[in-house]
Design an enzyme around this catalytic site. Structure first.
Site, PDB file in Angstrom:
ATOM      1  N   HIS A 120      -0.581  36.603   9.805  1.00  0.00           N
ATOM      2  CA  HIS A 120      -1.455  36.635   8.631  1.00  0.00           C
ATOM      3  C   HIS A 120      -0.716  37.184   7.416  1.00  0.00           C
ATOM      4  CE1 HIS A 120      -5.296  37.259   6.423  1.00  0.00           C
ATOM      5  NE2 HIS A 120      -4.672  38.327   5.959  1.00  0.00           N
ATOM      6  N   GLU A 121       0.022  38.278   7.614  1.00  0.00           N
ATOM      7  CA  GLU A 121       0.724  38.889   6.485  1.00  0.00           C
ATOM      8  C   GLU A 121       1.870  38.008   5.998  1.00  0.00           C
ATOM      9  OE1 GLU A 121      -0.472  41.449   4.956  1.00  0.00           O
ATOM     10  OE2 GLU A 121      -2.061  41.683   6.436  1.00  0.00           O
ATOM     11  N   HIS A 124       0.632  35.251   3.759  1.00  0.00           N
ATOM     12  CA  HIS A 124       0.431  35.610   2.348  1.00  0.00           C
ATOM     13  C   HIS A 124       1.693  35.325   1.536  1.00  0.00           C
ATOM     14  CE1 HIS A 124      -3.562  37.300   2.221  1.00  0.00           C
ATOM     15  NE2 HIS A 124      -3.307  38.212   3.134  1.00  0.00           N
ATOM     16  N   GLU A 183      -7.432  35.198   1.476  1.00  0.00           N
ATOM     17  CA  GLU A 183      -7.557  35.753   2.822  1.00  0.00           C
ATOM     18  C   GLU A 183      -7.852  34.659   3.845  1.00  0.00           C
ATOM     19  OE1 GLU A 183      -6.791  38.526   3.970  1.00  0.00           O
ATOM     20  OE2 GLU A 183      -6.483  39.645   2.120  1.00  0.00           O
TER      21      GLU A 183
END
Length: 262
Positions: A120-121, A124, A183
């Site tokens: 997920h990070e 980004h 997100e």
């Protein structure tokens, strides 16, 4: 101090499309964003306690290396650092930097769940969300000094604004939260990324269930600016139909199983 018009002249105001087709306005080049990421990561390593636990470092690096090995662009070496802290948190920065706080390992209880957060990070960064945030801060006047760092002028004493824009708001106490679209996009990209790395995407649902139980009503630091637990879990459940086949195809080639230390 450099005026916004100078930034637009030197960096260019360009409209791009994110990996999911969402429109983005990006003021900074990838090289400029890497400079911001490098500077922020260097400062964090100075102000945070870096873990010296070899087993923990090997475990986190194993998971992170598998996730980044699934990225389409393999030209960038990624640096992984584990910080000794009770914070339930992790981040990734432009320039190839990943930070994981040991408190996260109490909530992400296996390698699949840790891969959920790291994926997920990293997503980004892959989707230029940091560039969006820094550009937004620049255009709104909140980050007038950002240009000095991005364009190599340096000399900034208060780095909290641009560090917050890079997703480090919890660490520096100045939050410029990612938007709901960002997100959700990071969830989509991250789950596909972890599945391609041979991690079970079904564990992403279990991870966020664990997150919803951690830290009381407000949840852990990692969720301070994120959508509600229920919304995230519902979206992850919908994504399993696409992610599970990716996992089944790729898990057979995984040689390093990333054993969690006892």
């Amino acid at each position: 101090m450099i005026f916004i018009s100078s930034v637009l002249l030197l960096s260019g105001c360009a409209t791009h499309q994110s990996p999911t087709g969402r429109g983005q306005t990006l003021l900074f080049s990838s090289q400029e964003m890497s400079k911001l990421g490098d500077a922020s990561f260097a400062q964090l390593k100075q102000q945070e306690k870096v873990s010296q636990n070899k087993a923990t470092n090997n475990y986190v690096s194993c998971v992170a290396d598998r996730v980044t090995a699934a990225l389409p662009d393999q030209s960038l070496p990624w640096q992984v650092v584990v910080f000794e802290s009770e914070q339930v948190n992790a981040f990734a920065l432009p320039g190839g930097h990943i930070g994981v706080y040991t408190g996260l390992l109490d909530v992400a209880v296996n390698s699949d769940q840790l891969a959920t957060v790291i994926g997920h990070e990293v997503a980004h960064v892959l989707a230029n969300h940091s560039n969006e945030q820094v550009s937004r801060a620049q255009l709104t006047g909140a980050g007038m000094q950002l240009a000095d760092v991005a364009l190599g002028a340096g000399g900034i004493e208060d780095k909290s604004i641009y560090m917050a824009a890079l997703g480090l708001g919890v660490q520096v106490g100045y939050i410029l939260p990612y938007g709901r679209d960002q997100e959700s996009e990071a969830d989509i990209i991250g789950v596909e990324l972890m599945a391609k790395a041979g991690f079970n995407p079904a564990q992403s649902i279990e991870l966020w269930k664990n997150m919803s139980k951690a830290g009381g009503e407000q949840g852990p630091e990692l969720l301070s600016t994120h959508p509600s637990h229920g919304q995230r879990i519902a979206q992850l459940q919908q994504m399993q139909a696409k992610a599970q086949p990716l996992y089944e195809v790729n898990r057979v080639s995984v040689k390093n199983t990333c054993q969690r230390p006892n």
